[in-house]
Scaffold this motif. Structure first.
Motif, PDB file in Angstrom:
ATOM      1  N   LEU A 157       0.833  -1.204   0.000  1.00 49.28           N
ATOM      2  CA  LEU A 157       0.000   0.000   0.000  1.00 49.28           C
ATOM      3  C   LEU A 157       0.866   1.252   0.000  1.00 49.28           C
ATOM      4  CD1 LEU A 157      -2.740   1.422   0.221  1.00 49.28           C
ATOM      5  CD2 LEU A 157      -2.620   1.106   2.713  1.00 49.28           C
ATOM      6  N   ALA A 158       1.925   1.251   0.809  1.00 51.07           N
ATOM      7  CA  ALA A 158       2.829   2.403   0.857  1.00 51.07           C
ATOM      8  C   ALA A 158       3.511   2.620  -0.494  1.00 51.07           C
ATOM      9  CB  ALA A 158       3.874   2.185   1.953  1.00 51.07           C
ATOM     10  N   ARG A 159       3.915   1.526  -1.123  1.00 50.43           N
ATOM     11  CA  ARG A 159       4.586   1.647  -2.420  1.00 50.43           C
ATOM     12  C   ARG A 159       3.614   2.145  -3.482  1.00 50.43           C
ATOM     13  NH1 ARG A 159       9.977   2.163  -3.448  1.00 50.43           N
ATOM     14  NH2 ARG A 159      10.646   0.972  -5.273  1.00 50.43           N
ATOM     15  N   TRP A 160       2.362   1.714  -3.384  1.00 53.89           N
ATOM     16  CA  TRP A 160       1.339   2.192  -4.322  1.00 53.89           C
ATOM     17  C   TRP A 160       1.121   3.687  -4.151  1.00 53.89           C
ATOM     18  CZ3 TRP A 160      -4.291   2.971  -3.265  1.00 53.89           C
ATOM     19  CH2 TRP A 160      -5.005   3.263  -4.438  1.00 53.89           C
ATOM     20  N   TRP A 161       1.030   4.147  -2.892  1.00 54.37           N
ATOM     21  CA  TRP A 161       0.919   5.583  -2.632  1.00 54.37           C
ATOM     22  C   TRP A 161       2.096   6.338  -3.233  1.00 54.37           C
ATOM     23  CZ3 TRP A 161      -0.419   4.996   3.274  1.00 54.37           C
ATOM     24  CH2 TRP A 161      -1.795   4.746   3.400  1.00 54.37           C
ATOM     25  N   GLN A 162       3.294   5.813  -3.011  1.00 52.34           N
ATOM     26  CA  GLN A 162       4.495   6.474  -3.517  1.00 52.34           C
ATOM     27  C   GLN A 162       4.475   6.553  -5.042  1.00 52.34           C
ATOM     28  OE1 GLN A 162       8.188   4.396  -2.858  1.00 52.34           O
ATOM     29  NE2 GLN A 162       9.379   6.286  -2.805  1.00 52.34           N
ATOM     30  N   ALA A 163       4.034   5.470  -5.674  1.00 51.27           N
ATOM     31  CA  ALA A 163       3.975   5.473  -7.138  1.00 51.27           C
ATOM     32  C   ALA A 163       2.949   6.476  -7.653  1.00 51.27           C
ATOM     33  CB  ALA A 163       3.640   4.067  -7.648  1.00 51.27           C
ATOM     34  N   MET A 164       1.793   6.556  -7.007  1.00 56.21           N
ATOM     35  CA  MET A 164       0.776   7.517  -7.432  1.00 56.21           C
ATOM     36  C   MET A 164       1.290   8.944  -7.338  1.00 56.21           C
ATOM     37  SD  MET A 164      -3.016   6.312  -6.257  1.00 56.21           S
ATOM     38  CE  MET A 164      -2.690   6.621  -4.521  1.00 56.21           C
ATOM     39  N   PRO A 168       3.681   7.350 -11.505  1.00 62.33           N
ATOM     40  CA  PRO A 168       2.447   6.651 -11.906  1.00 62.33           C
ATOM     41  C   PRO A 168       2.740   5.450 -12.802  1.00 62.33           C
ATOM     42  CG  PRO A 168       2.190   9.027 -12.109  1.00 62.33           C
ATOM     43  CD  PRO A 168       3.641   8.786 -11.822  1.00 62.33           C
ATOM     44  N   GLY A 169       2.128   4.330 -12.458  1.00 59.97           N
ATOM     45  CA  GLY A 169       2.330   3.105 -13.217  1.00 59.97           C
ATOM     46  C   GLY A 169       3.499   2.265 -12.747  1.00 59.97           C
ATOM     47  N   GLY A 170       4.352   2.840 -11.917  1.00 53.02           N
ATOM     48  CA  GLY A 170       5.535   2.110 -11.467  1.00 53.02           C
ATOM     49  C   GLY A 170       5.203   0.934 -10.568  1.00 53.02           C
ATOM     50  N   ARG A 172       2.509  -0.984 -10.621  1.00 47.16           N
ATOM     51  CA  ARG A 172       2.020  -2.104 -11.425  1.00 47.16           C
ATOM     52  C   ARG A 172       3.186  -2.847 -12.067  1.00 47.16           C
ATOM     53  NH1 ARG A 172      -0.870  -0.783 -16.933  1.00 47.16           N
ATOM     54  NH2 ARG A 172       1.331  -0.326 -17.337  1.00 47.16           N
ATOM     55  N   ASP A 173       4.153  -2.121 -12.607  1.00 50.32           N
ATOM     56  CA  ASP A 173       5.299  -2.766 -13.236  1.00 50.32           C
ATOM     57  C   ASP A 173       6.094  -3.581 -12.216  1.00 50.32           C
ATOM     58  OD1 ASP A 173       4.555  -1.579 -15.588  1.00 50.32           O
ATOM     59  OD2 ASP A 173       5.930   0.120 -15.373  1.00 50.32           O
ATOM     60  N   GLU A 174       6.243  -3.050 -11.005  1.00 45.79           N
ATOM     61  CA  GLU A 174       6.961  -3.783  -9.968  1.00 45.79           C
ATOM     62  C   GLU A 174       6.238  -5.073  -9.601  1.00 45.79           C
ATOM     63  OE1 GLU A 174       7.704  -1.446  -6.525  1.00 45.79           O
ATOM     64  OE2 GLU A 174       9.410  -0.388  -7.407  1.00 45.79           O
ATOM     65  N   MET A 175       4.930  -4.985  -9.439  1.00 46.57           N
ATOM     66  CA  MET A 175       4.161  -6.165  -9.051  1.00 46.57           C
ATOM     67  C   MET A 175       4.140  -7.215 -10.156  1.00 46.57           C
ATOM     68  SD  MET A 175       3.201  -5.865  -5.921  1.00 46.57           S
ATOM     69  CE  MET A 175       4.870  -5.185  -5.720  1.00 46.57           C
ATOM     70  N   TRP A 176       4.069  -6.783 -11.389  1.00 49.18           N
ATOM     71  CA  TRP A 176       4.043  -7.733 -12.503  1.00 49.18           C
ATOM     72  C   TRP A 176       5.387  -8.450 -12.673  1.00 49.18           C
ATOM     73  CZ3 TRP A 176       1.002  -5.271 -17.204  1.00 49.18           C
ATOM     74  CH2 TRP A 176      -0.350  -5.181 -16.848  1.00 49.18           C
ATOM     75  N   SER A 177       6.448  -7.841 -12.209  1.00 53.69           N
ATOM     76  CA  SER A 177       7.778  -8.443 -12.375  1.00 53.69           C
ATOM     77  C   SER A 177       8.312  -9.063 -11.083  1.00 53.69           C
ATOM     78  CB  SER A 177       8.765  -7.385 -12.880  1.00 53.69           C
ATOM     79  OG  SER A 177       8.894  -6.327 -11.926  1.00 53.69           O
TER      80      SER A 177
END
Length: 272
Positions: A157-164, A168-170, A172-177
């Protein structure tokens, strides 16, 4: 991100309420990820006050363990830029939490066991006595596993906040890889086998070592679906199957282990 006061307020209020404790831990992790150990430690220090109050007056060690382990994992992620290392740190923190409780918190664990004993007796009656007897060490394993799970979710959640906010979009790329290196896979599997063979008290502690494999297996699934633009229906069907078909969990874990050695994504054909 506007200032210390806002970060402390969100972290402390979240930690002080059991339902949103993981949001408070995520707030402290966000500060650590963005501004470093000094600022993150300042927020964690103030968030420790409500976490300690919940422990003393609410008899719940969960928020305290979650806060500390999430902060540790966030610090590791910031310094190594590796989700694999961060999840390994979360597992180590969960193991440490369970070990401390098992060594110094027997009265606390016994109290929890007494509270759930009527439900356990009912389950034993329904299964004709086929279920194993639950020990205080098993309660410590549940707390440790819960700490690992919620700490990783709070960090995500913290990483998602940071990406937003900044990339932006970072996220999702981290989670997919997301993928475990072979070395960490060996350590996790060895740790799982070691603790599971260390006696009856530690029979369920290996579950903590399996959680990173589950996360990486789900990441592989989401990455493949996203790469080939298969649509969310595939994900919905898989998650329903995961809930209904128990052996599918083992397949997911084995797939993540294999992926750590051969990198399945790299071997897949190019989309389109």
């Amino acid at each position: 991100m506007k200032g210390r006061l806002q970060a402390v307020a969100v972290a402390a209020l979240g930690i002080g309420t059991l339902m949103f404790a993981w949001v408070g831990a995520a707030a402290a992790a966000l500060v650590t990820l963005r501004k470093g150990l000094t600022e993150g430690a300042f927020v964690v220090m103030w968030a420790l006050l409500p976490a300690t109050a919940v422990l003393v007056y609410g008899q719940d060690v969960g928020p305290l363990c979650m806060l500390l382990v999430t902060a540790l994992a966030a610090w590791v992620l910031r310094n190594t830029r590796s989700w694999a290392n961060a999840m390994a740190a979360a597992v180590a923190g969960g193991m440490a939490s369970a070990a401390v409780l098992n060594r110094f918190g027997q009265d606390y664990l016994s109290g929890i066991l007494e509270g759930v004993q009527p439900m356990l007796d009912q389950l034993q009656a329904q299964s004709n006595g086929s279920l194993p007897q639950i020990l205080t060490g098993d309660i410590a394993a549940v707390i440790g596993s819960s700490t690992v799970l919620w700490s990783v979710l709070a960090l995500m959640l913290a990483r998602w906040w940071q990406a937003m906010l900044y990339n932006p979009g970072g996220f999702r790329d981290e989670m997919w890889s997301l993928r475990l290196p072979a070395g960490i896979t060996v350590l996790l599997v060895a740790g799982m086998l070691l603790v599971s063979q260390s006696g009856e008290v530690y029979r369920f502690w290996g579950v903590m070592c399996l959680l990173p494999f589950i996360a990486c297996g789900l990441s592989l699934l989401h990455g493949v679906v996203g790469r080939y633009k298969l649509g969310r229906t595939w994900l919905v069907v898989f998650y329903i199957a995961l809930l209904l078909i128990g052996p599918l969990w083992a397949v997911l874990i084995l797939t993540a282990i294999v992926d750590s050695w051969i990198d399945i994504r790299r071997r897949l054909p190019t989309a389109g």
